[in-house]
Write an enzyme that holds these catalytic residues in place. Structure first.
Site, PDB file in Angstrom:
ATOM      1  CB  CYS A   1      95.086 -34.549 -68.593  1.00 34.52           C
ATOM      2  SG  CYS A   1      96.727 -34.096 -68.024  1.00 34.52           S
TER       3      CYS A   1
ATOM      4  CE  LYS B   1      64.510 -21.042 -63.230  1.00 35.56           C
ATOM      5  NZ  LYS B   1      65.794 -21.671 -63.464  1.00 35.56           N
TER       6      LYS B   1
ATOM      7  CG  ASP C   1      66.453 -13.827 -65.291  1.00 31.85           C
ATOM      8  OD1 ASP C   1      67.005 -14.350 -64.296  1.00 31.85           O
ATOM      9  OD2 ASP C   1      66.830 -14.009 -66.451  1.00 31.85           O
TER      10      ASP C   1
ATOM     11  CE  LYS D   1      63.053 -18.489 -60.607  1.00 32.57           C
ATOM     12  NZ  LYS D   1      64.161 -17.680 -61.134  1.00 32.57           N
TER      13      LYS D   1
ATOM     14  CB  CYS E   1      96.895 -33.026 -71.721  1.00 32.70           C
ATOM     15  SG  CYS E   1      96.392 -31.519 -70.852  1.00 32.70           S
TER      16      CYS E   1
ATOM     17  CB  CYS F   1     100.526 -30.760 -69.427  1.00 30.86           C
ATOM     18  SG  CYS F   1      99.683 -32.346 -69.348  1.00 30.86           S
TER      19      CYS F   1
ATOM     20  CD  GLU G   1      55.059 -14.497 -55.116  1.00 26.95           C
ATOM     21  OE1 GLU G   1      56.291 -14.415 -55.239  1.00 26.95           O
ATOM     22  OE2 GLU G   1      54.470 -14.467 -54.022  1.00 26.95           O
TER      23      GLU G   1
ATOM     24  CB  CYS H   1      98.123 -31.147 -66.134  1.00 22.49           C
ATOM     25  SG  CYS H   1      97.293 -30.169 -67.402  1.00 22.49           S
TER      26      CYS H   1
ATOM     27  CE1 TYR I   1      61.244 -13.427 -52.981  1.00 25.87           C
ATOM     28  CE2 TYR I   1      61.550 -12.054 -54.928  1.00 25.87           C
ATOM     29  CZ  TYR I   1      62.049 -12.930 -53.993  1.00 25.87           C
ATOM     30  OH  TYR I   1      63.354 -13.293 -54.054  1.00 25.87           O
TER      31      TYR I   1
HETATM   32  C1  9MJ Z   1      61.275 -14.055 -58.010  1.00 25.70           C
HETATM   33  N1  9MJ Z   1      62.527 -14.293 -58.397  1.00 25.70           N
HETATM   34  O1  9MJ Z   1      60.559 -13.318 -58.625  1.00 25.70           O
HETATM   35  C2  9MJ Z   1      60.777 -15.860 -55.026  1.00 25.70           C
HETATM   36  N2  9MJ Z   1      60.803 -14.713 -56.820  1.00 25.70           N
HETATM   37  O2  9MJ Z   1      60.390 -17.031 -52.928  1.00 25.70           O
HETATM   38  C3  9MJ Z   1      59.536 -14.671 -56.309  1.00 25.70           C
HETATM   39  N3  9MJ Z   1      61.566 -15.463 -56.013  1.00 25.70           N
HETATM   40  C4  9MJ Z   1      61.206 -16.683 -53.913  1.00 25.70           C
HETATM   41  N4  9MJ Z   1      59.529 -15.383 -55.184  1.00 25.70           N
HETATM   42  C5  9MJ Z   1      61.083 -17.804 -52.043  1.00 25.70           C
HETATM   43  N5  9MJ Z   1      58.494 -14.015 -56.863  1.00 25.70           N
HETATM   44  C6  9MJ Z   1      62.364 -17.916 -52.486  1.00 25.70           C
HETATM   45  C7  9MJ Z   1      62.448 -17.201 -53.687  1.00 25.70           C
END
Ligand code: 9MJ
Length: 678
Positions: A434, A322, A121, A119, A416, A419, A117, A439, A234
């Site tokens: 310090c 990531k 943000d 991810k 410091c 202080c 999937e 402080c 999801y």
């Molecule tokens: C995001 N952020 O898109 C999970 N997530 O599954 C997807 N986060 C997730 N799955 C279990 N696609 C914990 C978090």
């Protein structure tokens, strides 16, 4: 129109409007004009105004926002919202795959079914549906308790107010189900909102994720309604009377119920195919209309997921891959030294502002003096910086070719910066400290930590309050918080926001006295004691008093506490100032002991349980908590040391392992009978 006619018309209008919402926001295939839609909407609103008692919680008229709240009520998730472990390379993904197979006792060459999937943000949320109707929407919070932000989430038109039924989906919707997803901003909407803020002289959101968080945590949901937030769904948390074989089937069902499910989710076999997916999206993600920061990889089969279970923090069956952080070039203008709550001085580079993936970077941590030497960093240097996820940006390297002789060495402080007292650098440590416990920087940082979200979570008690109350002499340590009510009039005079705000604050402080022991221990700010260690210590010792009196030897007996941490804890409690603060907290009525209910009996003492398959009576987490409350242990894997395996429908490899090892296998009813025995 009679009242009966109005009631039936309102009901028909709600269904019609939601149908057109679905066509418009989900399918992108409107069948009526905006004007026609508005007409239906206005007709419904008129009926609800005339007969307020006819307004239902699932009415689309509530999607436009409601009058502001004073604060968000707390929402307890029925099933915890875990976070995810991270992987940053192909090797770490492979290690994840191998770990799973070893845990399950599968041959290492097995190709597992995974769901990949994107991810997103954004901000994780949980939507609770009861009998098919949306009743609550909440943030993740600390994973167990979030904030109830229902009016704000209702403004997201993609979120169905009722689950779509019929056509074999369900005759009766599940009595309760928690749906999990990520709320996000498109790049376009992010730009639009920031332009609007700039025009109004308001501070800009640093990135789409912050913008989503800021918009959802608006007490006035009418402001949320003006931002076109979106959601991808999801997963599910707690649910009853429905079952799913695997993640793929769950996603299909979520789609059929009317939720937006990301179209790029793929089912693949084997970790190599997962890596291919990650790489393919690394080059394609810039074309997406929203930001992703990686790929979430999940074991597809729910029976395997159940067997794998979770650690304290995260499920073993999922990982977040990531993408590498983007690196950008900028120039160091100066280096300042910040003083933390333990007195450690941290060098921070102030830089020419530079943009990285929609985020403005102008400061970066330099960690410590050694790190400055190692990188050979000078003021005026051109440097490469990167931002990896949530963490503060860091300087990766110096661009030596850009030196022109104007660079100057970074000055290492001997006093410091706050202080002025002399600082010390211990021989075996990189940190400059310090040593002045009085402080101002240390004091305010300690108080800030104590009140922070993951510690005592005193709502509304921001940095400004800490600084002001310290300056005015009302706060000299965290325990002074609980005497602030004696100075209420002075506080009101201090803040132009007036009495209501101060009342809210004092209530939040009062409420924090009831926090569980682990939060108090974390809040004390003992060096090296993070949230996890605090929980382990709270479970083990059951009170601050017991923890205070523990020897280093006793501390080492706590699983997960090493020699360094044990020494820090012992030293912390030896200090008279700390003993004094603890005494003050006790006098103020702050909970210094684990809740009574956490120790109900010791009838399971010395016994270790493992669950496999589904439980009917309660979520697995609840059953595990019950075991702990009766003195037993719940673990994730079967071994000879396991006393009982509790098996339910869908039990998998753990059941087999129990049989192989001759571990007694019991069913759920037998397990609960054990608890009820006198
Ligand atoms: C995001 N952020 O898109 C999970 N997530 O599954 C997807 N986060 C997730 N799955 C279990 N696609 C914990 C978090």
């Amino acid at each position: 129109m009679t009242r009966e006619q109005a009631e039936s018309r309102a009901s028909a209008l709600r269904e019609l409007i939601e149908h057109h919402n679905y066509l418009y926001y989900m399918l992108d295939q409107p069948e009526i004009s905006d004007a026609e839609y508005d007409q239906l909407f206005n007709e419904l609103r008129a009926i609800e105004e005339q007969y307020p008692e006819l307004l239902t919680p699932d009415s689309p008229t509530l999607r436009v926002g409601a009058p502001p709240l004073d604060a968000f009520p707390e929402h307890r998730h029925l099933q915890g919202m875990l976070s995810l472990d991270n992987a940053f390379s192909e090797e770490e993904l492979t290690a994840f795959d191998q770990r799973i197979k070893r845990f399950l006792g599968l041959p290492l060459e097995t190709a597992l079914d995974y769901i990949c999937e994107l991810k997103i943000d954004g901000l994780a949320v949980s939507l609770t549906y009861e009998n098919g109707a949306l009743t609550t929407g909440a943030t993740r919070g600390d994973g167990e308790r979030g904030e109830n932000i229902t009016p704000n989430l209702k403004t997201i038109k993609q979120i169905p107010l009722r689950l779509k039924g019929g056509e074999g989906l369900f005759d009766q919707p599940p009595p309760t189900i928690e749906i999990r997803g990520e709320v996000y901003f498109t790049r376009l909407e992010f730009e639009r909102v920031n332009q609007e803020r700039e025009a109004q002289g308001e501070p800009l959101f640093a990135n789409p994720r912050n913008a989503a968080a800021g918009s959802l945590r608006q007490l006035d949901s009418r402001i949320t309604a003006r931002r076109a937030l979106k959601i991808w769904v999801y997963g599910a948390g707690y649910y009853e009377q429905v079952t799913f074989e695997n993640q793929w089937a769950l996603l299909q069902r979520l789609k059929a119920w009317g939720f937006p499910v990301n179209p790029y989710i793929q089912r693949v076999r084997g970790i190599e195919a997962v890596w291919d997916y990650c790489q393919a999206w690394d080059s394609k993600r810039a074309e997406l209309p929203y930001e992703i920061d990686g790929v979430v990889v999940k074991v597809n089969d729910f029976a395997l997921q159940r067997d794998l279970g979770a650690t304290q923090r995260a499920p073993r069956w999922a990982i977040a891959y990531k993408y590498p952080a983007e690196q950008v070039k900028t120039k160091i203008l100066r280096v300042v030294w910040q003083v933390g709550r333990t007195g450690v001085l941290t060098p921070v580079a102030e830089m020419e502002p530079v943009e990285s993936r929609g985020v403005i970077i102008s400061r970066a941590t330099l960690h410590n003096e050694d790190e400055i030497q190692r990188k050979g960093l000078m003021v005026g240097d051109t440097v490469i910086v990167q931002r990896a996820g949530e963490v503060i940006p860091e300087v990766v390297s110096v661009v030596l070719e850009a030196r022109d002789g104007s660079q100057t060495p970074v000055e290492i402080p001997t006093r410091c910066p706050v202080c002025g007292s002399e600082v010390e650098r211990e021989a075996d440590q990189a940190a400059i400290r310090c040593l002045n416990l009085a402080c101002p920087a240390q004091i305010t940082e300690r108080i800030r930590h104590f009140t922070s979200r993951n510690a005592m979570n005193v709502e509304g008690f921001g940095d400004k309050w800490v600084a002001r109350l310290f300056e005015q002499g009302y706060l000299t340590d965290p325990a002074d918080l609980y005497t602030l009510h004696e100075h209420k009039d002075a506080l009101i005079a201090l803040d132009r926001s007036g009495e209501k705000l101060v009342n809210n604050l004092l209530n939040a402080i009062e409420k924090s006295k009831q926090n569980p022991l682990e939060r108090v221990i974390f809040g004390l700010g003992i060096p090296q004691v993070g949230e996890n260690a605090a929980r382990l210590l709270a479970d083990h010792f059951g009170s601050v008093e017991a923890l205070m009196n523990a020897s280093e030897e006793q501390l080492l007996k706590v699983q997960g506490v090493g020699p360094g941490t044990a020494r820090e804890i012992a030293q912390f409690f030896e200090r008279e100032e700390n003993q004094r603060v603890i005494e003050k907290l006790k006098q103020a009525g702050v909970r210094m002991e684990a809740e009574q209910s956490t120790s109900r009996s010791d009838k399971l003492a010395g016994k270790t349980f493992v669950f496999t398959g589904e439980l009917q009576r309660c979520p697995r987490e609840t059953a595990e908590a019950l075991i702990r409350q009766h003195g037993g242990r719940a673990t994730g894997s079967v071994s000879k040391a396991t006393s009982f395996v509790v098996a339910g429908p869908g039990a998998g490899s753990k059941l087999q392992k129990a049989k192989d090892l001759g571990v007694p296998i019991i069913d759920e009813d037998t397990f609960f009978a054990m608890l009820e025995e006198e």
